[in-house]
Write a protein that holds these residues in place. Structure first.
Motif, PDB file in Angstrom:
ATOM      1  N   VAL A 140       0.828  -1.203   0.000  1.00 54.27           N
ATOM      2  CA  VAL A 140       0.000   0.000   0.000  1.00 54.27           C
ATOM      3  C   VAL A 140       0.867   1.259   0.000  1.00 54.27           C
ATOM      4  CG1 VAL A 140      -1.676   1.326   1.349  1.00 54.27           C
ATOM      5  CG2 VAL A 140      -1.973  -1.137   1.054  1.00 54.27           C
ATOM      6  N   ALA A 141       1.938   1.253   0.776  1.00 53.37           N
ATOM      7  CA  ALA A 141       2.804   2.434   0.837  1.00 53.37           C
ATOM      8  C   ALA A 141       3.476   2.700  -0.505  1.00 53.37           C
ATOM      9  CB  ALA A 141       3.851   2.260   1.930  1.00 53.37           C
ATOM     10  N   VAL A 142       4.101   1.679  -1.070  1.00 54.71           N
ATOM     11  CA  VAL A 142       4.785   1.865  -2.351  1.00 54.71           C
ATOM     12  C   VAL A 142       3.776   2.161  -3.461  1.00 54.71           C
ATOM     13  CG1 VAL A 142       6.211   0.739  -4.105  1.00 54.71           C
ATOM     14  CG2 VAL A 142       6.748   0.456  -1.683  1.00 54.71           C
ATOM     15  N   GLY A 143       2.643   1.456  -3.440  1.00 54.13           N
ATOM     16  CA  GLY A 143       1.620   1.709  -4.441  1.00 54.13           C
ATOM     17  C   GLY A 143       1.036   3.095  -4.347  1.00 54.13           C
ATOM     18  N   GLY A 144       1.033   3.666  -3.144  1.00 54.62           N
ATOM     19  CA  GLY A 144       0.533   5.028  -2.989  1.00 54.62           C
ATOM     20  C   GLY A 144       1.456   6.062  -3.596  1.00 54.62           C
ATOM     21  N   VAL A 145       2.745   5.780  -3.599  1.00 45.55           N
ATOM     22  CA  VAL A 145       3.719   6.708  -4.180  1.00 45.55           C
ATOM     23  C   VAL A 145       3.926   6.425  -5.663  1.00 45.55           C
ATOM     24  CG1 VAL A 145       6.094   7.560  -4.039  1.00 45.55           C
ATOM     25  CG2 VAL A 145       4.873   6.945  -1.942  1.00 45.55           C
ATOM     26  N   LEU A 146       3.886   5.150  -6.035  1.00 45.90           N
ATOM     27  CA  LEU A 146       4.086   4.729  -7.426  1.00 45.90           C
ATOM     28  C   LEU A 146       2.901   3.879  -7.861  1.00 45.90           C
ATOM     29  CD1 LEU A 146       7.851   3.698  -7.173  1.00 45.90           C
ATOM     30  CD2 LEU A 146       6.933   5.769  -8.241  1.00 45.90           C
ATOM     31  N   PRO A 147       1.821   4.498  -8.322  1.00 44.42           N
ATOM     32  CA  PRO A 147       0.613   3.741  -8.680  1.00 44.42           C
ATOM     33  C   PRO A 147       0.845   2.650  -9.728  1.00 44.42           C
ATOM     34  CG  PRO A 147       0.123   6.070  -8.540  1.00 44.42           C
ATOM     35  CD  PRO A 147       1.621   5.952  -8.437  1.00 44.42           C
ATOM     36  N   GLY A 148       1.870   2.804 -10.557  1.00 43.26           N
ATOM     37  CA  GLY A 148       2.141   1.786 -11.563  1.00 43.26           C
ATOM     38  C   GLY A 148       2.515   0.442 -10.971  1.00 43.26           C
ATOM     39  N   LEU A 149       3.024   0.441  -9.739  1.00 36.82           N
ATOM     40  CA  LEU A 149       3.404  -0.799  -9.073  1.00 36.82           C
ATOM     41  C   LEU A 149       2.305  -1.352  -8.170  1.00 36.82           C
ATOM     42  CD1 LEU A 149       7.122  -0.117  -8.051  1.00 36.82           C
ATOM     43  CD2 LEU A 149       6.232  -1.372 -10.023  1.00 36.82           C
ATOM     44  N   ARG A 150       1.196  -0.633  -8.079  1.00 37.20           N
ATOM     45  CA  ARG A 150       0.142  -1.033  -7.155  1.00 37.20           C
ATOM     46  C   ARG A 150      -0.415  -2.430  -7.459  1.00 37.20           C
ATOM     47  NH1 ARG A 150      -3.999   3.545  -6.818  1.00 37.20           N
ATOM     48  NH2 ARG A 150      -2.229   4.550  -5.792  1.00 37.20           N
ATOM     49  N   VAL A 175      -4.849 -13.255   9.634  1.00 33.50           N
ATOM     50  CA  VAL A 175      -4.378 -12.643   8.391  1.00 33.50           C
ATOM     51  C   VAL A 175      -5.160 -11.365   8.078  1.00 33.50           C
ATOM     52  CG1 VAL A 175      -4.351 -12.978   5.885  1.00 33.50           C
ATOM     53  CG2 VAL A 175      -3.459 -14.763   7.399  1.00 33.50           C
ATOM     54  N   LEU A 176      -6.481 -11.415   8.244  1.00 35.71           N
ATOM     55  CA  LEU A 176      -7.304 -10.246   7.930  1.00 35.71           C
ATOM     56  C   LEU A 176      -6.966  -9.060   8.827  1.00 35.71           C
ATOM     57  CD1 LEU A 176     -10.787 -11.935   7.345  1.00 35.71           C
ATOM     58  CD2 LEU A 176      -9.305 -10.883   5.623  1.00 35.71           C
ATOM     59  N   VAL A 177      -6.807  -9.314  10.114  1.00 31.78           N
ATOM     60  CA  VAL A 177      -6.490  -8.216  11.025  1.00 31.78           C
ATOM     61  C   VAL A 177      -5.074  -7.700  10.769  1.00 31.78           C
ATOM     62  CG1 VAL A 177      -6.159  -7.587  13.450  1.00 31.78           C
ATOM     63  CG2 VAL A 177      -8.115  -8.995  12.776  1.00 31.78           C
ATOM     64  N   GLY A 178      -4.129  -8.613  10.549  1.00 33.30           N
ATOM     65  CA  GLY A 178      -2.769  -8.186  10.240  1.00 33.30           C
ATOM     66  C   GLY A 178      -2.721  -7.337   8.984  1.00 33.30           C
ATOM     67  N   ALA A 179      -3.442  -7.772   7.948  1.00 30.61           N
ATOM     68  CA  ALA A 179      -3.462  -7.009   6.698  1.00 30.61           C
ATOM     69  C   ALA A 179      -4.103  -5.643   6.902  1.00 30.61           C
ATOM     70  CB  ALA A 179      -4.212  -7.784   5.625  1.00 30.61           C
ATOM     71  N   THR A 180      -5.125  -5.565   7.739  1.00 28.73           N
ATOM     72  CA  THR A 180      -5.779  -4.285   8.007  1.00 28.73           C
ATOM     73  C   THR A 180      -4.815  -3.306   8.669  1.00 28.73           C
ATOM     74  OG1 THR A 180      -7.942  -5.355   8.238  1.00 28.73           O
ATOM     75  CG2 THR A 180      -7.687  -3.164   9.214  1.00 28.73           C
ATOM     76  N   VAL A 181      -4.055  -3.799   9.638  1.00 31.88           N
ATOM     77  CA  VAL A 181      -3.037  -2.952  10.277  1.00 31.88           C
ATOM     78  C   VAL A 181      -2.024  -2.485   9.234  1.00 31.88           C
ATOM     79  CG1 VAL A 181      -1.159  -2.895  11.963  1.00 31.88           C
ATOM     80  CG2 VAL A 181      -3.304  -4.048  12.522  1.00 31.88           C
ATOM     81  N   GLY A 182      -1.619  -3.396   8.363  1.00 29.22           N
ATOM     82  CA  GLY A 182      -0.659  -3.043   7.323  1.00 29.22           C
ATOM     83  C   GLY A 182      -1.186  -1.999   6.364  1.00 29.22           C
ATOM     84  N   VAL A 183      -2.445  -2.129   5.972  1.00 28.95           N
ATOM     85  CA  VAL A 183      -3.047  -1.149   5.061  1.00 28.95           C
ATOM     86  C   VAL A 183      -3.044   0.244   5.695  1.00 28.95           C
ATOM     87  CG1 VAL A 183      -5.229  -0.430   4.012  1.00 28.95           C
ATOM     88  CG2 VAL A 183      -4.456  -2.791   3.776  1.00 28.95           C
ATOM     89  N   LEU A 184      -3.419   0.320   6.959  1.00 30.36           N
ATOM     90  CA  LEU A 184      -3.446   1.618   7.637  1.00 30.36           C
ATOM     91  C   LEU A 184      -2.046   2.225   7.727  1.00 30.36           C
ATOM     92  CD1 LEU A 184      -5.949   0.799  10.525  1.00 30.36           C
ATOM     93  CD2 LEU A 184      -6.398   2.107   8.438  1.00 30.36           C
ATOM     94  N   ALA A 185      -1.062   1.390   8.070  1.00 28.11           N
ATOM     95  CA  ALA A 185       0.317   1.881   8.145  1.00 28.11           C
ATOM     96  C   ALA A 185       0.814   2.313   6.770  1.00 28.11           C
ATOM     97  CB  ALA A 185       1.224   0.804   8.729  1.00 28.11           C
ATOM     98  N   GLY A 186       0.461   1.556   5.746  1.00 23.95           N
ATOM     99  CA  GLY A 186       0.893   1.882   4.394  1.00 23.95           C
ATOM    100  C   GLY A 186       0.299   3.178   3.892  1.00 23.95           C
ATOM    101  N   ARG A 187      -0.977   3.395   4.173  1.00 33.09           N
ATOM    102  CA  ARG A 187      -1.616   4.641   3.745  1.00 33.09           C
ATOM    103  C   ARG A 187      -0.990   5.842   4.436  1.00 33.09           C
ATOM    104  NH1 ARG A 187      -8.077   2.990   3.651  1.00 33.09           N
ATOM    105  NH2 ARG A 187      -7.994   1.794   1.704  1.00 33.09           N
ATOM    106  N   LEU A 188      -0.717   5.691   5.719  1.00 33.83           N
ATOM    107  CA  LEU A 188      -0.104   6.799   6.455  1.00 33.83           C
ATOM    108  C   LEU A 188       1.286   7.108   5.913  1.00 33.83           C
ATOM    109  CD1 LEU A 188      -0.055   8.814   8.786  1.00 33.83           C
ATOM    110  CD2 LEU A 188       0.747   6.956  10.276  1.00 33.83           C
ATOM    111  N   ALA A 189       2.073   6.054   5.655  1.00 36.10           N
ATOM    112  CA  ALA A 189       3.428   6.260   5.145  1.00 36.10           C
ATOM    113  C   ALA A 189       3.409   6.908   3.764  1.00 36.10           C
ATOM    114  CB  ALA A 189       4.171   4.922   5.091  1.00 36.10           C
ATOM    115  N   ALA A 190       2.500   6.467   2.895  1.00 34.88           N
ATOM    116  CA  ALA A 190       2.402   7.059   1.557  1.00 34.88           C
ATOM    117  C   ALA A 190       1.967   8.514   1.638  1.00 34.88           C
ATOM    118  CB  ALA A 190       1.418   6.250   0.709  1.00 34.88           C
ATOM    119  N   ARG A 191       1.027   8.796   2.515  1.00 40.78           N
ATOM    120  CA  ARG A 191       0.550  10.173   2.657  1.00 40.78           C
ATOM    121  C   ARG A 191       1.675  11.097   3.125  1.00 40.78           C
ATOM    122  NH1 ARG A 191      -4.926  10.773   5.854  1.00 40.78           N
ATOM    123  NH2 ARG A 191      -5.490   9.458   4.065  1.00 40.78           N
ATOM    124  N   LEU A 192       2.454  10.623   4.082  1.00 29.81           N
ATOM    125  CA  LEU A 192       3.561  11.437   4.576  1.00 29.81           C
ATOM    126  C   LEU A 192       4.624  11.636   3.501  1.00 29.81           C
ATOM    127  CD1 LEU A 192       3.987   9.957   8.171  1.00 29.81           C
ATOM    128  CD2 LEU A 192       3.013  12.172   7.529  1.00 29.81           C
TER     129      LEU A 192
END
Length: 208
Positions: A140-150, A175-192
């Motif tokens: 999610v983080a990398v895809g947020g900065v480089l949509p081509g790799l999403r 797995v679902l809860v772990g992925a949810t935590v990862g998505v939130l962290a990834g979005r925050l990192a991409a936004r920053l």
């Protein structure tokens, strides 16, 4: 003499216990369904994927490639991805796993997971899945900065997450809860990363 009526708090607790019990039953049922899948062609590939994902090796390799070949945007994406992994891992492996330390790993013998799928069973608690958190965070983080790799990164992260259930080391809810935590962290990192210095072109050469 009539029996005392249960308090509203007691009724609520019973309802919560019943709901949790139903969710756990569903969790185990889905786990057994995956264990009983007759897909021997997937056993070796998914076992290798699950093993290779230990310590976030795939994501460090991708981050290295982005740093070397991706220019300034690639380096920014790599930093965002690795930062997201760090944040997700910290949340998952400290407060969440400690709070849920009673959640034991699946019994692969009991649920019938074929031995040929097995990977080393981690010694940490089952909930939530650190592999899934790291995979989702990086994708999610990398895809947020480089949509081509999403798209490819999300597919790769999904395969890693599914492999943890397929090899029998996590329940689906882990797995679902772990992925949810990862998505939130990834979005925050991409936004920053984008707020710090928004790139004018968010695609990697040849990946658009």
């Amino acid at each position: 003499m009539t029996a005392p009526r249960p308090s509203s708090r007691a009724v609520r607790r019973r309802g919560e216990t019943g709901t949790l019990s139903l969710l756990e039953d569903l969790d185990h049922a889905v786990f057994r369904s995956v264990a009983r899948m007759s897909t021997p062609v997937l056993d070796e590939p998914l076992r290798r994927v699950s093993d290779f994902a230990d310590f976030s090796k795939p994501w460090f390799l991708v981050a290295g490639a982005l740093t070397v070949f991706g220019g300034s945007r690639g380096r920014r994406a790599a930093v965002a991805g690795l930062s997201a992994i760090g944040a997700a891992s910290l949340v998952v492996n400290q407060p969440m796993k400690k709070a849920a330390r009673e959640r034991v790993r699946p019994d692969r013998h009991f649920h019938g997971v074929p031995v040929r799928r097995w990977v080393r069973m981690p010694t940490s608690g089952s909930f939530p899945s650190g592999h899934s958190a790291s995979a989702a965070a990086f994708a999610v983080a990398v895809g947020g900065v480089l949509p081509g790799l999403r798209p490819p990164l999300r597919v790769a992260a999904s395969v890693v997450a599914f492999s943890r259930v397929y090899t029998g080391v996590h329940y689906p809810s882990d797995v679902l809860v772990g992925a949810t935590v990862g998505v939130l962290a990834g979005r925050l990192a991409a936004r920053l990363a984008l707020r710090r210095r928004p790139p004018t072109d968010l695609t990697v050469r040849g990946a658009s």
